[in-house]
Write an enzyme that holds these catalytic residues in place. Structure first.
Site, PDB file in Angstrom:
ATOM      1  N   HIS A  27       0.853  -1.196   0.000  1.00 23.85           N
ATOM      2  CA  HIS A  27       0.000   0.000   0.000  1.00 23.85           C
ATOM      3  C   HIS A  27       0.892   1.251   0.000  1.00 23.85           C
ATOM      4  CE1 HIS A  27      -2.886   3.031   1.192  1.00 23.85           C
ATOM      5  NE2 HIS A  27      -3.823   2.202   0.789  1.00 23.85           N
ATOM      6  N   GLU A  58       0.746   3.903   1.574  1.00 26.82           N
ATOM      7  CA  GLU A  58       1.083   4.419   2.910  1.00 26.82           C
ATOM      8  C   GLU A  58       2.229   3.621   3.522  1.00 26.82           C
ATOM      9  OE1 GLU A  58      -2.924   4.174   4.374  1.00 26.82           O
ATOM     10  OE2 GLU A  58      -3.505   5.776   2.989  1.00 26.82           O
ATOM     11  N   GLY A  63      -7.992   9.294   0.040  1.00 20.63           N
ATOM     12  CA  GLY A  63      -8.406  10.101   1.188  1.00 20.63           C
ATOM     13  C   GLY A  63      -8.570  11.580   0.894  1.00 20.63           C
TER      14      GLY A  63
END
Ligand code: 13P
Length: 252
Positions: A94, A96, A172
């Site tokens: 991912h 992140e 996000g």
């Protein structure tokens, strides 16, 4: 025909009580949509209790990360066997994890291989930054991530993975990629590179998800697209109604 997948990446949200509450509700609300592969990926602390709630339910369970080594002195990490005790899936690479925890194409590659070795389905994440996107480097970045992240996989192994294309600028932010743009990237750079590495038949069988600000209001647009086989959902996966609406959109 590729079976659509909707996976919820809960990220670092929900205590055990909250996770159990959400999953108990999803178990009921997602039940009608059996044409969609439904997966939840809560934090590691909730994998055991959530797996008990999902016992004998068709909803799949996934972890958000794992280490590639079998065991040993890796403080804070989970081994493939620990994840396999409760899960059928694992999110790997991912953005992140790549950004905040120094994951590289090479470490992601080790994790993908370890997941396949133990019989977990890797949800292999790729995606470009806003800067790379604006510089016209999307294809170059995805090509590199796919080449090195999936290096050394056999065609048989590659057929078992799920790919999630998540443009980082859409995660996000509420600024989702348009369904046309996402489909062009997924059908072009993503599936195109999979074809080069693993051949047409395998590449056509691999499910490729879009991720980045997928909501009930935009989900249906993505699932009508030829190359988009579902979604990896962040924020909207934390709400029963929103996640259920997205799964419903994928069921058609
Ligand atoms: P959002 O749906 O919150 O944009 O997150 C997407 C994501 O990163 C899923 O892995």
């Amino acid at each position: 025909m590729r079976t659509p997948i909707i996976a919820g990446n809960w990220k670092m949200n929900k205590t055990v009580d909250d996770a159990c509450d959400l999953v108990s509700k999803l178990r009921e609300s997602l039940a009608p949509y059996s044409t969609v592969e439904r997966v939840v990926c809560p934090p590691a602390t909730s994998l055991l209790p959530v797996s008990a709630i999902l016992d004998e339910s068709p909803i799949g369970l996934g972890a958000q990360n794992m280490h590639w080594e079998e065991k040993g002195a890796y403080t804070g990490e989970l081994s493939p066997a620990m994840v396999k005790e409760f899960c059928g899936y694992v999110i790997l690479g991912h953005s992140e994890r790549r950004e905040y925890f120094a994951e590289t194409d090479q470490t992601v590659n080790k994790k993908v291989k370890a997941a396949l070795n133990i019989g977990l389905t890797p949800i292999f994440c790729i995606g470009e930054t806003l800067e790379q996107n604006e510089a016209g480097k999307t294809e170059e970045v995805l090509t590199r991530q796919i080449k090195f992240g999936l290096e050394g996989l056999s065609e048989e192994e590659a057929a078992k993975i799920v790919v999630a294309y998540e443009p980082i600028w859409a995660i996000g932010t509420g600024k989702a990629a348009t369904s046309e743009d996402a489909n062009n990237v997924i059908g072009g750079a993503v599936r195109g590179n999979l074809k080069k590495l693993f051949g047409n038949t395998v590449a056509e069988s691999i499910r490729i998800l879009y991720g980045g600000s997928v909501k009930p209001g935009n989900a249906v647009e993505y699932f009508g697209m030829s190359d988009i086989d579902g979604a990896l959902v962040g924020g909207a996966a934390l709400k029963v109604d929103d996640f259920t609406a997205i799964v419903k959109a994928a069921a058609g």
